[in-house]
Design a protein around this motif. Sequence first.
Motif, mmCIF file in Angstrom:
data_model
loop_
_atom_site.group_PDB
_atom_site.id
_atom_site.type_symbol
_atom_site.label_atom_id
_atom_site.label_comp_id
_atom_site.label_asym_id
_atom_site.label_seq_id
_atom_site.Cartn_x
_atom_site.Cartn_y
_atom_site.Cartn_z
ATOM 1 N N MET A 153 0.833 -1.204 0.000
ATOM 2 C CA MET A 153 0.000 0.000 0.000
ATOM 3 C C MET A 153 0.868 1.254 0.000
ATOM 4 O O MET A 153 0.672 2.178 -0.793
ATOM 5 C CB MET A 153 -0.892 0.029 1.246
ATOM 6 C CG MET A 153 -2.209 -0.677 1.105
ATOM 7 S SD MET A 153 -3.143 -0.501 2.639
ATOM 8 C CE MET A 153 -3.974 1.060 2.334
ATOM 9 N N ALA A 164 2.675 1.746 -3.292
ATOM 10 C CA ALA A 164 1.800 2.276 -4.342
ATOM 11 C C ALA A 164 1.478 3.747 -4.088
ATOM 12 O O ALA A 164 1.416 4.552 -5.018
ATOM 13 C CB ALA A 164 0.518 1.450 -4.413
ATOM 14 N N MET A 165 1.309 4.111 -2.801
ATOM 15 C CA MET A 165 1.017 5.517 -2.488
ATOM 16 C C MET A 165 2.182 6.408 -2.893
ATOM 17 O O MET A 165 2.003 7.502 -3.431
ATOM 18 C CB MET A 165 0.760 5.674 -0.995
ATOM 19 C CG MET A 165 -0.612 5.252 -0.559
ATOM 20 S SD MET A 165 -0.686 5.096 1.223
ATOM 21 C CE MET A 165 -0.523 6.804 1.724
ATOM 22 N N ALA A 215 2.199 6.903 -6.586
ATOM 23 C CA ALA A 215 1.036 7.585 -7.159
ATOM 24 C C ALA A 215 1.413 9.003 -7.594
ATOM 25 O O ALA A 215 2.378 9.564 -7.082
ATOM 26 C CB ALA A 215 -0.083 7.622 -6.138
ATOM 27 N N PRO A 249 -1.584 13.534 -1.218
ATOM 28 C CA PRO A 249 -2.162 14.019 0.049
ATOM 29 C C PRO A 249 -3.521 13.392 0.332
ATOM 30 O O PRO A 249 -3.827 13.052 1.487
ATOM 31 C CB PRO A 249 -2.289 15.525 -0.172
ATOM 32 C CG PRO A 249 -1.305 15.850 -1.233
ATOM 33 C CD PRO A 249 -1.237 14.636 -2.122
ATOM 34 N N LEU A 305 -4.514 10.420 -0.575
ATOM 35 C CA LEU A 305 -4.309 9.040 -0.148
ATOM 36 C C LEU A 305 -3.853 8.982 1.309
ATOM 37 O O LEU A 305 -4.325 8.144 2.090
ATOM 38 C CB LEU A 305 -3.266 8.357 -1.048
ATOM 39 C CG LEU A 305 -3.695 8.075 -2.498
ATOM 40 C CD1 LEU A 305 -2.533 7.531 -3.299
ATOM 41 C CD2 LEU A 305 -4.852 7.094 -2.516
ATOM 42 N N MET A 329 -4.487 11.176 3.581
ATOM 43 C CA MET A 329 -5.694 11.511 4.332
ATOM 44 C C MET A 329 -6.575 10.273 4.508
ATOM 45 O O MET A 329 -7.096 10.009 5.589
ATOM 46 C CB MET A 329 -6.434 12.566 3.495
ATOM 47 C CG MET A 329 -7.584 13.196 4.166
ATOM 48 S SD MET A 329 -6.935 14.268 5.427
ATOM 49 C CE MET A 329 -8.384 14.437 6.363
ATOM 50 N N ALA A 330 -6.730 9.510 3.422
ATOM 51 C CA ALA A 330 -7.589 8.327 3.465
ATOM 52 C C ALA A 330 -7.032 7.267 4.413
ATOM 53 O O ALA A 330 -7.796 6.498 4.994
ATOM 54 C CB ALA A 330 -7.750 7.752 2.064
ATOM 55 N N VAL A 331 -5.712 7.227 4.579
ATOM 56 C CA VAL A 331 -5.135 6.273 5.529
ATOM 57 C C VAL A 331 -5.336 6.751 6.956
ATOM 58 O O VAL A 331 -5.612 5.969 7.865
ATOM 59 C CB VAL A 331 -3.629 6.058 5.247
ATOM 60 C CG1 VAL A 331 -2.991 5.227 6.340
ATOM 61 C CG2 VAL A 331 -3.433 5.379 3.902
ATOM 62 N N LEU A 350 -7.696 8.860 8.123
ATOM 63 C CA LEU A 350 -9.081 9.060 8.550
ATOM 64 C C LEU A 350 -9.631 7.956 9.479
ATOM 65 O O LEU A 350 -10.203 8.278 10.520
ATOM 66 C CB LEU A 350 -9.974 9.249 7.323
ATOM 67 C CG LEU A 350 -11.325 9.909 7.568
ATOM 68 C CD1 LEU A 350 -11.168 11.268 8.225
ATOM 69 C CD2 LEU A 350 -12.087 10.065 6.264
ATOM 70 N N LEU A 372 1.326 4.110 -11.929
ATOM 71 C CA LEU A 372 0.976 2.947 -11.142
ATOM 72 C C LEU A 372 0.801 1.717 -12.018
ATOM 73 O O LEU A 372 0.164 1.769 -13.064
ATOM 74 C CB LEU A 372 -0.319 3.221 -10.387
ATOM 75 C CG LEU A 372 -0.246 4.318 -9.331
ATOM 76 C CD1 LEU A 372 -1.635 4.669 -8.848
ATOM 77 C CD2 LEU A 372 0.633 3.893 -8.177
ATOM 78 N N ASN A 401 0.091 -2.228 -8.160
ATOM 79 C CA ASN A 401 -0.043 -1.084 -7.254
ATOM 80 C C ASN A 401 -1.501 -0.710 -7.056
ATOM 81 O O ASN A 401 -1.952 -0.480 -5.923
ATOM 82 C CB ASN A 401 0.681 0.134 -7.831
ATOM 83 C CG ASN A 401 2.180 -0.091 -7.947
ATOM 84 O OD1 ASN A 401 2.819 0.404 -8.850
ATOM 85 N ND2 ASN A 401 2.741 -0.874 -7.037
ATOM 86 N N ALA A 417 -3.149 -3.187 -4.849
ATOM 87 C CA ALA A 417 -2.766 -3.029 -3.443
ATOM 88 C C ALA A 417 -3.565 -1.906 -2.801
ATOM 89 O O ALA A 417 -4.073 -2.043 -1.681
ATOM 90 C CB ALA A 417 -1.267 -2.745 -3.336
ATOM 91 N N LEU A 418 -3.690 -0.795 -3.530
ATOM 92 C CA LEU A 418 -4.429 0.337 -2.973
ATOM 93 C C LEU A 418 -5.908 0.014 -2.834
ATOM 94 O O LEU A 418 -6.525 0.303 -1.805
ATOM 95 C CB LEU A 418 -4.260 1.571 -3.867
ATOM 96 C CG LEU A 418 -2.903 2.275 -3.781
ATOM 97 C CD1 LEU A 418 -2.867 3.466 -4.724
ATOM 98 C CD2 LEU A 418 -2.620 2.736 -2.360
ATOM 99 N N PHE A 430 -7.601 -0.147 0.820
ATOM 100 C CA PHE A 430 -8.620 0.815 1.246
ATOM 101 C C PHE A 430 -9.984 0.161 1.426
ATOM 102 O O PHE A 430 -10.759 0.575 2.291
ATOM 103 C CB PHE A 430 -8.697 1.990 0.266
ATOM 104 C CG PHE A 430 -7.567 2.957 0.463
ATOM 105 C CD1 PHE A 430 -7.433 3.636 1.664
ATOM 106 C CD2 PHE A 430 -6.614 3.174 -0.519
ATOM 107 C CE1 PHE A 430 -6.381 4.513 1.875
ATOM 108 C CE2 PHE A 430 -5.555 4.052 -0.316
ATOM 109 C CZ PHE A 430 -5.443 4.720 0.884
ATOM 110 N N LEU A 444 -9.888 -1.134 4.832
ATOM 111 C CA LEU A 444 -9.991 -0.094 5.849
ATOM 112 C C LEU A 444 -11.399 0.483 5.942
ATOM 113 O O LEU A 444 -11.840 0.871 7.016
ATOM 114 C CB LEU A 444 -9.007 1.041 5.550
ATOM 115 C CG LEU A 444 -7.538 0.808 5.921
ATOM 116 C CD1 LEU A 444 -6.696 2.009 5.516
ATOM 117 C CD2 LEU A 444 -7.387 0.561 7.409
ATOM 118 N N TYR A 445 -12.087 0.566 4.815
ATOM 119 C CA TYR A 445 -13.353 1.307 4.827
ATOM 120 C C TYR A 445 -14.619 0.473 4.832
ATOM 121 O O TYR A 445 -15.652 0.913 5.326
ATOM 122 C CB TYR A 445 -13.388 2.307 3.659
ATOM 123 C CG TYR A 445 -12.555 3.515 3.965
ATOM 124 C CD1 TYR A 445 -13.095 4.568 4.703
ATOM 125 C CD2 TYR A 445 -11.224 3.589 3.603
ATOM 126 C CE1 TYR A 445 -12.335 5.666 5.046
ATOM 127 C CE2 TYR A 445 -10.444 4.696 3.946
ATOM 128 C CZ TYR A 445 -11.009 5.716 4.658
ATOM 129 O OH TYR A 445 -10.260 6.790 5.007
#
Lengths: 307, 273
Positions: A110, A113-114, A117, A123, A125, A127-129, A131, B5, B9, B12-13, B17, B20-21
Motif C-alpha cells: 500500500m 503504491a502511495m 502515485a 495528500p 491518499l 488523508m484516506a489512511v 481518517l 501505477l 499497485n 494493493a491500494l 482501502f 480499511l473502509y
Amino acid sequence: MADPKAPGANPLGRWAVIGTPYLWLLVFFLAPFFIVLKISLSDTTIAQPPYEPLLDLSLGWQGVVDWWSGLDFENYWLLTEDELYWFSYVSSLRIAAISTVLMLLIGYPMAYAMAKAPKGIRPALVMAVILPFWTSLLIRVYAWIGILSPEGLLNAFLLKIGLISEPLYIMNTETAVFIGIVYSYLPFMVLPLYASLEKLDHTLLEAASDLGSPPWKSFWQITVPLSLPGVVAGCFLVFIPAVGEFVIPDLLGGSETLMIGKTLYNEFFSNRDWPVSSAIAVLLLLVLVVPIALYQNVQSREVEAKK
Amino acid sequence: MTKGLSTVNVAALTLGFAFLYLPIVILVLYSFNDSQLVTVWGGFSTRWYVSLLHNEQLLEAAWVTVRLGLLSATVATVLGTLAAVTLTRMGRFRGRTLFSGMVYAPLVMPEVITGLSMLLLFVAIGLDRGFLTVTIAHVTFSMCFVAVVVQSRLVSFDRSLEEAAMDLGCPPFRTFFVVTLPIILPAVVSGWMLAFTLSIDDLVISQFTTGPGATTLPMRIYSSVRLGVKPEINAVCSILIGLVTIGVIAASIATKRAENERLKAERAAAAGR
C-alpha cells in the motif's frame, strides 16, 4: 545552550517553559509507575483501598519500618506459578508479532503504491489512511462483530453464494483478534513506511536500471534497504501497543484468547486484586522496556536528522 | 517511481482501502436498517436515531464526553506546545533525556498500564475519582501527541525569522507570540483536534480513572456492545463517525488554504523587496 538569544534567554521564563510540562509528566506519568511498583509488592485485602500494608506516617519511624517489612515478592511468585499468566504473556507477544508481520505484508504494498502515485493525489491518499484512525478504536472493533459473528454478514454472504454450507466460527477465536489488530493498527504501519518510501531518491533507481539491473533486483537492493527506517518505526509503533491491547481481545477474542492486557483488566475489575494487577503491569513493562527504548532511540535520531 | 501505477499497485491500494473502509461503511448502512436483526435488511428507517434522542443515559454520557474532550484538549495543547518548544528550542538542560523519554513513551504505552498507574496515583494522593481525575488522565496522554505534532512543525520552519525578531530587540516571549505562534498555529490546531479526538475516543484509561457521575460515551457503548450488536449502537457510532469525518476533512481544507495564503504572502513579500 548554544544560542544565548533563543526564547527563554530570561532564566525564569526558560524554567517556566521547561518546568511546566516537565513537572506535569513527572507527577502524572513517571511517579505513578513507582506507586504501581510499590503496590505490586503489597498484599490483597478486603478493604478500601484493597491492599496492605499502608504507610502510616502518624506512627513515625515505626510506621515506615512496618510498611517496609510488609512488602514482599509474593505476587510475582504467584505469576510464575499460575500458568494463566505465563500463557497470557507468551500469547500476547506471539499475537502482536504475527499481527505486525501481517501488517507489514499488507502495508508495504500500500505504502509503495502511495509513494508511486501521482503527486497530486498523494495528500488525498495519506488523508484516506489517517481518517479511520480518527474514528474510535471501539467503534472500529464493534464494526467487525457484526461482520464476523456466526450469524453475521460475512457468513450470511458466504452461505448465500454457496461457498460454505455452514457458518464459519471466526468470532471469539484468535483469527478474529488478528483481523481486529491488523485492521486497527494498519494506518500506523502504512504512514512511516510511506514517509520513508516517498523521500527515496529516484535517481538511484534510474541509475540501477541504466546499468541493466532488473526492476525486482533494484527493489530488493535499493528500495527495501532505504525504506528500513520506516519498517522499523512502523513495526515498533504497532507491536508495542498491540502487546498490551485490551479492547480487541476482549470483544473479538472471547474467553479462549488470552492476552496480558485483558488478564490485567480482569484481575483489576473482576477480581479487584490490585496488587496482582500491579505485578502484571510491572512485568509487562519490563517486557516492553527494550522495544520502547529502541523506539525512542529511533524517534530522537529522526528528530536530530531533521534539524 | 515516476512511471505511474502498475496493476499490482492499483490492486494493493484498492484492496487496502476496501479493507480499511468496508467495515465502517457497513456499520453506517446498517444503522439505517429497520430490522432489529443485524443481518436482515428490513428496509430503510431512521427509527434508531429517533430512539437515541430518548435515551437519557447516552445523551448524558455524550455531554460528559464533549466537556471532557474540550477541557482536556485545551490543557493538553498548552502543555504539549510547551513541551515541543522545550524539546526544540531549549537546547541542552539537565534531565533532557528523561524529558524526551516521558514525551515519547506515552505514545506507545499500553493503555491498561497508563490507566492502572494513574488510578493508583489518584488513590495514593486521596483524590476522589470523577470528572477531575479523568480529565488529568486525558491531558497526560494527549499532551504527548500534541507535543509530537507541534515539534515536527517547529523543527521544519525557518528559525532566521525568530532570530531576526530577537536581534531587533524583541523579547523572547513576545517573539514567540508574534513570530513563532502564527507560523506553527496550523500544527497547534491539529494538535488540539488530535487531543480532542483521542479524548472522546478513549475507553480503557477512562474506565480506570473515572468515577461516579463521569461515565463517558465510549464506556456506555462498551457496556452495551458486550451484550451484542444493537442497531441503536450502530446509530451512535454512525453519528460519531460522521462528526469526525466532517471535522477532519474541514480542518485539512482549512489548513491547506491557510498554508497557501501564507506562501502567497511570503512570495509577494519576497517579490516586493
